[in-house]
Motif scaffolding. Structure first.
Motif, PDB file in Angstrom:
ATOM      1  N   MET A   1       8.013  55.016  53.770  1.00 44.43           N
ATOM      2  CA  MET A   1       7.586  54.808  55.150  1.00 44.43           C
ATOM      3  C   MET A   1       6.450  55.755  55.489  1.00 44.43           C
ATOM      4  SD  MET A   1       9.560  55.138  58.825  1.00 44.43           S
ATOM      5  CE  MET A   1      10.569  53.686  58.703  1.00 44.43           C
ATOM      6  N   SER A   2       5.395  55.192  55.999  1.00 47.96           N
ATOM      7  CA  SER A   2       4.251  55.970  56.465  1.00 47.96           C
ATOM      8  C   SER A   2       3.419  55.062  57.360  1.00 47.96           C
ATOM      9  CB  SER A   2       3.409  56.459  55.275  1.00 47.96           C
ATOM     10  OG  SER A   2       2.701  55.376  54.695  1.00 47.96           O
ATOM     11  N   LEU A   3       2.357  55.593  57.886  1.00 43.68           N
ATOM     12  CA  LEU A   3       1.426  54.766  58.653  1.00 43.68           C
ATOM     13  C   LEU A   3       0.849  53.652  57.794  1.00 43.68           C
ATOM     14  CD1 LEU A   3      -0.408  57.609  60.587  1.00 43.68           C
ATOM     15  CD2 LEU A   3       1.278  55.998  61.496  1.00 43.68           C
ATOM     16  N   PHE A   4       0.835  53.841  56.476  1.00 45.46           N
ATOM     17  CA  PHE A   4       0.410  52.795  55.550  1.00 45.46           C
ATOM     18  C   PHE A   4       1.533  51.806  55.256  1.00 45.46           C
ATOM     19  CE2 PHE A   4      -3.065  55.505  53.318  1.00 45.46           C
ATOM     20  CZ  PHE A   4      -3.965  55.142  54.314  1.00 45.46           C
ATOM     21  N   THR A   5       2.780  52.241  55.439  1.00 49.41           N
ATOM     22  CA  THR A   5       3.936  51.394  55.105  1.00 49.41           C
ATOM     23  C   THR A   5       4.959  51.456  56.232  1.00 49.41           C
ATOM     24  OG1 THR A   5       3.567  51.953  52.779  1.00 49.41           O
ATOM     25  CG2 THR A   5       5.636  50.856  53.302  1.00 49.41           C
TER      26      THR A   5
ATOM     27  N   VAL B   1       2.851  60.788  53.823  1.00 50.14           N
ATOM     28  CA  VAL B   1       1.404  60.964  54.013  1.00 50.14           C
ATOM     29  C   VAL B   1       0.610  60.060  53.063  1.00 50.14           C
ATOM     30  CG1 VAL B   1       1.502  63.274  55.001  1.00 50.14           C
ATOM     31  CG2 VAL B   1       1.419  63.019  52.523  1.00 50.14           C
ATOM     32  N   GLY B   2       1.220  58.938  52.695  1.00 46.77           N
ATOM     33  CA  GLY B   2       0.492  57.934  51.925  1.00 46.77           C
ATOM     34  C   GLY B   2      -0.067  58.439  50.615  1.00 46.77           C
ATOM     35  N   ARG B   3       0.779  59.171  49.871  1.00 48.52           N
ATOM     36  CA  ARG B   3       0.381  59.747  48.582  1.00 48.52           C
ATOM     37  C   ARG B   3      -0.881  60.614  48.710  1.00 48.52           C
ATOM     38  NH1 ARG B   3       2.823  54.860  47.308  1.00 48.52           N
ATOM     39  NH2 ARG B   3       4.552  55.127  45.848  1.00 48.52           N
ATOM     40  N   GLY B   4      -0.962  61.280  49.837  1.00 50.70           N
ATOM     41  CA  GLY B   4      -2.045  62.236  50.052  1.00 50.70           C
ATOM     42  C   GLY B   4      -3.226  61.706  50.833  1.00 50.70           C
ATOM     43  N   LEU B   5      -3.348  60.397  50.926  1.00 50.19           N
ATOM     44  CA  LEU B   5      -4.516  59.840  51.610  1.00 50.19           C
ATOM     45  C   LEU B   5      -4.527  60.210  53.090  1.00 50.19           C
ATOM     46  CD1 LEU B   5      -7.016  58.188  51.045  1.00 50.19           C
ATOM     47  CD2 LEU B   5      -5.727  56.110  51.524  1.00 50.19           C
ATOM     48  N   LEU B   6      -3.355  60.303  53.701  1.00 50.67           N
ATOM     49  CA  LEU B   6      -3.284  60.623  55.126  1.00 50.67           C
ATOM     50  C   LEU B   6      -3.429  62.114  55.417  1.00 50.67           C
ATOM     51  CD1 LEU B   6      -0.484  58.087  56.013  1.00 50.67           C
ATOM     52  CD2 LEU B   6      -2.705  58.203  57.165  1.00 50.67           C
ATOM     53  N   THR B   7      -3.626  62.918  54.388  1.00 50.46           N
ATOM     54  CA  THR B   7      -3.917  64.337  54.610  1.00 50.46           C
ATOM     55  C   THR B   7      -5.414  64.582  54.747  1.00 50.46           C
ATOM     56  OG1 THR B   7      -4.152  64.881  52.259  1.00 50.46           O
ATOM     57  CG2 THR B   7      -1.931  64.982  53.195  1.00 50.46           C
ATOM     58  N   GLY B   8      -6.209  63.571  54.413  1.00 49.52           N
ATOM     59  CA  GLY B   8      -7.659  63.752  54.405  1.00 49.52           C
ATOM     60  C   GLY B   8      -8.181  64.371  53.133  1.00 49.52           C
ATOM     61  N   ALA B   9      -7.304  64.472  52.117  1.00 51.63           N
ATOM     62  CA  ALA B   9      -7.711  65.088  50.851  1.00 51.63           C
ATOM     63  C   ALA B   9      -8.758  64.254  50.123  1.00 51.63           C
ATOM     64  CB  ALA B   9      -6.494  65.283  49.949  1.00 51.63           C
TER      65      ALA B   9
ATOM     66  N   ILE C   1      -3.619  51.095  66.209  1.00 53.59           N
ATOM     67  CA  ILE C   1      -4.378  51.330  64.972  1.00 53.59           C
ATOM     68  C   ILE C   1      -3.752  50.560  63.813  1.00 53.59           C
ATOM     69  CG2 ILE C   1      -4.973  53.085  63.245  1.00 53.59           C
ATOM     70  CD1 ILE C   1      -5.188  55.089  65.597  1.00 53.59           C
ATOM     71  N   ILE C   2      -2.416  50.637  63.700  1.00 50.56           N
ATOM     72  CA  ILE C   2      -1.719  49.931  62.620  1.00 50.56           C
ATOM     73  C   ILE C   2      -1.950  48.431  62.729  1.00 50.56           C
ATOM     74  CG2 ILE C   2       0.578  49.335  61.729  1.00 50.56           C
ATOM     75  CD1 ILE C   2       1.486  52.157  62.543  1.00 50.56           C
TER      76      ILE C   2
ATOM     77  N   GLN D   1      -9.287  57.569  59.161  1.00 49.18           N
ATOM     78  CA  GLN D   1     -10.338  58.046  60.063  1.00 49.18           C
ATOM     79  C   GLN D   1      -9.936  57.866  61.526  1.00 49.18           C
ATOM     80  OE1 GLN D   1     -13.436  55.565  58.491  1.00 49.18           O
ATOM     81  NE2 GLN D   1     -14.056  57.052  56.925  1.00 49.18           N
ATOM     82  N   ALA D   2      -9.219  56.790  61.815  1.00 53.09           N
ATOM     83  CA  ALA D   2      -8.761  56.564  63.193  1.00 53.09           C
ATOM     84  C   ALA D   2      -7.698  57.585  63.582  1.00 53.09           C
ATOM     85  CB  ALA D   2      -8.222  55.146  63.326  1.00 53.09           C
ATOM     86  N   VAL D   3      -6.789  57.882  62.668  1.00 53.21           N
ATOM     87  CA  VAL D   3      -5.729  58.856  62.949  1.00 53.21           C
ATOM     88  C   VAL D   3      -6.310  60.264  63.069  1.00 53.21           C
ATOM     89  CG1 VAL D   3      -3.589  59.890  62.073  1.00 53.21           C
ATOM     90  CG2 VAL D   3      -3.964  57.431  61.856  1.00 53.21           C
ATOM     91  N   GLU D   4      -7.376  60.532  62.351  1.00 55.03           N
ATOM     92  CA  GLU D   4      -8.039  61.836  62.435  1.00 55.03           C
ATOM     93  C   GLU D   4      -8.469  62.146  63.869  1.00 55.03           C
ATOM     94  OE1 GLU D   4     -11.251  61.628  59.653  1.00 55.03           O
ATOM     95  OE2 GLU D   4     -10.089  62.567  58.042  1.00 55.03           O
TER      96      GLU D   4
END
Length: 329
Positions: free
Chosen positions: A181-185, A210-218, A308-309, A250-253
């Protein structure tokens, strides 16, 4: 109407923090770190209240997986054994898939107990995936026997449907259900899993919050992904999908900047707000501390995130290939 829901945080009769800790990235082939470094990160997470730890027998090799790391930790900090609730997934390999047979379940649990060597009891043992070759009722009855014998404290399920949850709960109480579960799922909010868990009083544990790191902005561009990393095998991280999916980040940022927190803290805060216990993993001490400080989101924030989702659909399957068929079984 409020979009939030209080997470259920009593696991096997023990209160756990609103954010847990995932051990996946601590072992090969993901992001191996030396045990003395790893346990410093784990200790920091625990000191911040993250006392639900989630690992797997298949997180690593038979000689070096989550259980070996946990044994090392509790040998150094035996006083923490009573503070931590551990949930261990098993009965699955990346070569052969799930094994939900009574023999397979017993062998996995006994091996886990052997590796831990008395340093810590297994609070929850999870079937990592439902075995389509074995009726779920058969698998659960085998796990219930192990609870009676005192080898495990409770039964957990991973990647199961609402229908399966109801079947199992009718046989034996479920201690936790683990789902992606995440903003991606956000799927569990749509497919009945979340509603079923809350109706039945079952804690819901969310991996990859955090979507396997993508939602951290890494990762800002596809080129930022490690050349030999796991990410490049996943459909959502392929170039054409990545370019679409980064739009949600980018939207969540923008929300994170407005609230003075990180994008990852917003992502983790959203999981908490919709009623699950996120279990982010990291090998970095500072990130472990950051992850426990989930952003507090208002109903207005949640409504903005929902928009956004709804307007930025995610591109690509979660796993793809043969793994996809075991999702929400």
């Amino acid at each position: 109407m409020s979009l939030s829901r209080k997470p259920l945080t009593m696991v096997c009769g023990k209160e756990v923090g609103p954010v847990g800790f995932g051990l996946l990235g601590m072992t090969k082939p993901w992001a191996p770190v030396e045990y003395p470094v790893a346990i410093k990160v784990m200790k920091a997470a625990l000191e911040q209240g993250a006392n639900l730890w989630n690992g797997g027998i298949h997180y690593g090799t038979p000689e070096a997986n989550s259980l070996h790391l946990l044994k090392y930790y509790f040998e150094q900090y035996p006083e923490d054994a009573s503070k931590v609730v551990i949930s261990i997934k098993g009965c699955f390999t990346f070569d052969n898939g799930p094994d939900g047979s009574p023999e397979g379940i017993r062998a996995a649990v006994e091996e886990a107990v052997r590796v831990l060597g008395g340093t810590k009891t297994i609070d929850v043992f999870e079937l990592a995936r439902v075995d389509p070759k074995v009726p779920i009722e058969t698998s659960v009855k085998a796990m219930a026997e192990l609870v009676k014998e005192g080898k495990i404290g409770g039964i957990g399920l991973s990647e199961v449907s609402a229908t399966t949850i109801r079947k199992v709960q009718a046989i034996h109480p479920i201690s936790a259900v683990e789902i992606e579960m995440s903003l991606f799922t956000p799927d569990p909010l749509r497919n009945g899993i979340s509603d079923t868990c809350h109706e039945l009083g079952i804690p819901m544990v969310a991996y990859t919050p955090v979507g396997r790191g993508l939602l951290t902005g890494a990762f800002r561009t596809h080129d930022d992904l490690p050349k030999d990393g796991f990410w490049r095998t996943l459909p959502r991280f392929q170039p054409e999908a990545f370019d679409q999916n980064i739009k949600l980040v980018q939207a969540v940022e923008q929300i994170a900047k407005r609230k003075g927190v990180t994008t990852g803290q917003v992502a983790i805060g959203w999981v908490v707000a919709v009623g699950a216990i996120p279990i982010p993993g990291t090998t970095r001490l500072e990130r472990a501390i950051e992850n426990t400080k989930a952003a507090s989101l208002t109903d207005e924030d949640l409504a903005e995130i929902q928009k956004i989702i709804d307007t930025l659909p995610i591109c690509g399957e979660r796993y793809g290939g043969w793994m996809e068929k075991y999702n929400n079984a």
